[in-house]
Design an enzyme around this catalytic site. Structure first.
Site, PDB file in Angstrom:
ATOM      1  N   GLU A  31     -17.281  -4.151   6.581  1.00 45.58           N
ATOM      2  CA  GLU A  31     -17.692  -4.381   5.970  1.00 45.58           C
ATOM      3  C   GLU A  31     -19.652  -4.755   6.832  1.00 45.58           C
ATOM      4  O   GLU A  31     -20.395  -5.552   6.208  1.00 45.58           O
ATOM      5  CB  GLU A  31     -17.486  -6.232   6.006  1.00 45.58           C
ATOM      6  CG  GLU A  31     -16.077  -5.837   4.642  1.00 45.58           C
ATOM      7  CD  GLU A  31     -15.273  -7.202   4.703  1.00 45.58           C
ATOM      8  OE1 GLU A  31     -14.481  -7.767   4.120  1.00 45.58           O
ATOM      9  OE2 GLU A  31     -15.390  -8.321   6.104  1.00 45.58           O
ATOM     10  N   GLN A  32     -20.139  -4.489   7.729  1.00 46.25           N
ATOM     11  CA  GLN A  32     -20.390  -4.379   8.794  1.00 46.25           C
ATOM     12  C   GLN A  32     -22.272  -4.453   7.815  1.00 46.25           C
ATOM     13  O   GLN A  32     -23.001  -4.362   8.326  1.00 46.25           O
ATOM     14  CB  GLN A  32     -20.607  -4.345  10.072  1.00 46.25           C
ATOM     15  CG  GLN A  32     -19.338  -4.666  10.731  1.00 46.25           C
ATOM     16  CD  GLN A  32     -19.767  -4.324  12.234  1.00 46.25           C
ATOM     17  OE1 GLN A  32     -20.564  -3.528  12.529  1.00 46.25           O
ATOM     18  NE2 GLN A  32     -19.571  -5.293  13.288  1.00 46.25           N
TER      19      GLN A  32
ATOM     20  N   VAL B 227     -17.320 -10.638  10.216  1.00 45.46           N
ATOM     21  CA  VAL B 227     -18.088  -9.856   9.306  1.00 45.46           C
ATOM     22  C   VAL B 227     -16.604  -8.015  10.092  1.00 45.46           C
ATOM     23  O   VAL B 227     -16.368  -8.614  11.302  1.00 45.46           O
ATOM     24  CB  VAL B 227     -18.717  -9.447   9.308  1.00 45.46           C
ATOM     25  CG1 VAL B 227     -19.566  -8.762  10.502  1.00 45.46           C
ATOM     26  CG2 VAL B 227     -19.149  -8.479   8.141  1.00 45.46           C
ATOM     27  N   SER B 228     -15.788  -7.796   9.239  1.00 46.71           N
ATOM     28  CA  SER B 228     -14.935  -6.286   9.800  1.00 46.71           C
ATOM     29  C   SER B 228     -15.701  -5.216  10.215  1.00 46.71           C
ATOM     30  O   SER B 228     -17.026  -5.360   9.861  1.00 46.71           O
ATOM     31  CB  SER B 228     -14.169  -6.087   8.758  1.00 46.71           C
ATOM     32  OG  SER B 228     -14.160  -5.999   7.710  1.00 46.71           O
ATOM     33  N   THR B 229     -15.775  -4.602  10.909  1.00 48.10           N
ATOM     34  CA  THR B 229     -16.136  -3.273  10.943  1.00 48.10           C
ATOM     35  C   THR B 229     -16.756  -2.546   9.904  1.00 48.10           C
ATOM     36  O   THR B 229     -17.720  -2.271   8.901  1.00 48.10           O
ATOM     37  CB  THR B 229     -14.754  -1.937  11.946  1.00 48.10           C
ATOM     38  OG1 THR B 229     -14.737  -2.678  13.185  1.00 48.10           O
ATOM     39  CG2 THR B 229     -16.656  -0.795  11.916  1.00 48.10           C
TER      40      THR B 229
END
Length: 214
Positions: A14-15, A10-12
């Site tokens: 998308e968290q 998960v990207s920052t």
């Protein structure tokens, strides 16, 4: 029992999105694994994008898979969604090629890619064909641009600089691989040269020389 690596990312940005959250991915993978009688071990990259394959836990998972079959303690890798592994069809095809060469399974649940089954392997083959077409188109465009520049009397060097992620992976592989081995590994992992084409031993050598002169 079959043991699969469950890869989570998960990207920052998308968290905070529950639809793309780590627990949602974990639940999807676990349910799929339960249905197939698989045991799952987890590798997780939190706060990282999928712009390249150079992510610590993904590389750890690939290193774990890419050993001799007799020493391998896992049978493949599974992701809930293709974009958790890569947003690039070319990168994904590189991993597929590696899986085929080393004889381990790759599963992307959302697309029905499961190289442990005939139908899933068919889907994977279609994706690899698309990636091959994309590589050829990139190469043709690069060649056309260079020819046009030459006719106009302009010198064209590299189309673009290598991304930092590619540089880091190139140097890491070169520390333990031959020139040819480094080229093979970069191609298998979906990395391309600055002009968007596949690596060769000669290209690896020239790139390393340029990098060390910086």
């Amino acid at each position: 029992m079959t043991t699969m690596i469950g890869y989570l990312r998960v990207s920052t940005e998308e968290q905070a999105n529950s639809g793309l959250g780590l627990e949602a991915q974990r639940d999807t993978i676990q349910r799929y694994a339960d249905a197939h009688g698989w045991q799952v071990v987890w590798h997780e990259d939190a706060g990282l994008s999928a712009k390249s394959l150079a992510r610590p836990q993904l590389q750890a998972a690939l290193d774990r898979l890419n050993v001799a079959a007799k020493r391998r303690d896992v049978d493949g890798i599974v992701v809930a969604k293709l974009d958790r592994l890569s947003r690039s069809v070319v990168d994904f095809a590189g991993v597929l090629e590696l899986a085929r060469a080393r004889k381990w399974a790759l599963v992307a649940i959302d697309l029905g890619v499961d190289t442990s089954s005939p139908t899933g392997e068919l889907v994977a083959n279609v994706m690899m064909s698309v990636a091959q077409w994309e590589r050829r188109v990139i190469g043709e465009r690069t060649s056309a641009a260079m020819q046009a520049a030459k006719r106009a009397g302009r010198h064209m060097g590299r189309v673009s600089a290598l991304p930092q992620a590619t540089v880091e992976r190139l140097l890491a592989l070169r520390a333990t691989h031959t020139l040819a081995g480094t080229a093979d590994a970069l191609n298998a992992e979906g990395f391309t040269t600055a002009s968007g084409v596949a690596w060769s031993a000669n290209a690896v050598g020239k790139s390393c020389a340029r990098i060390t002169k910086r």
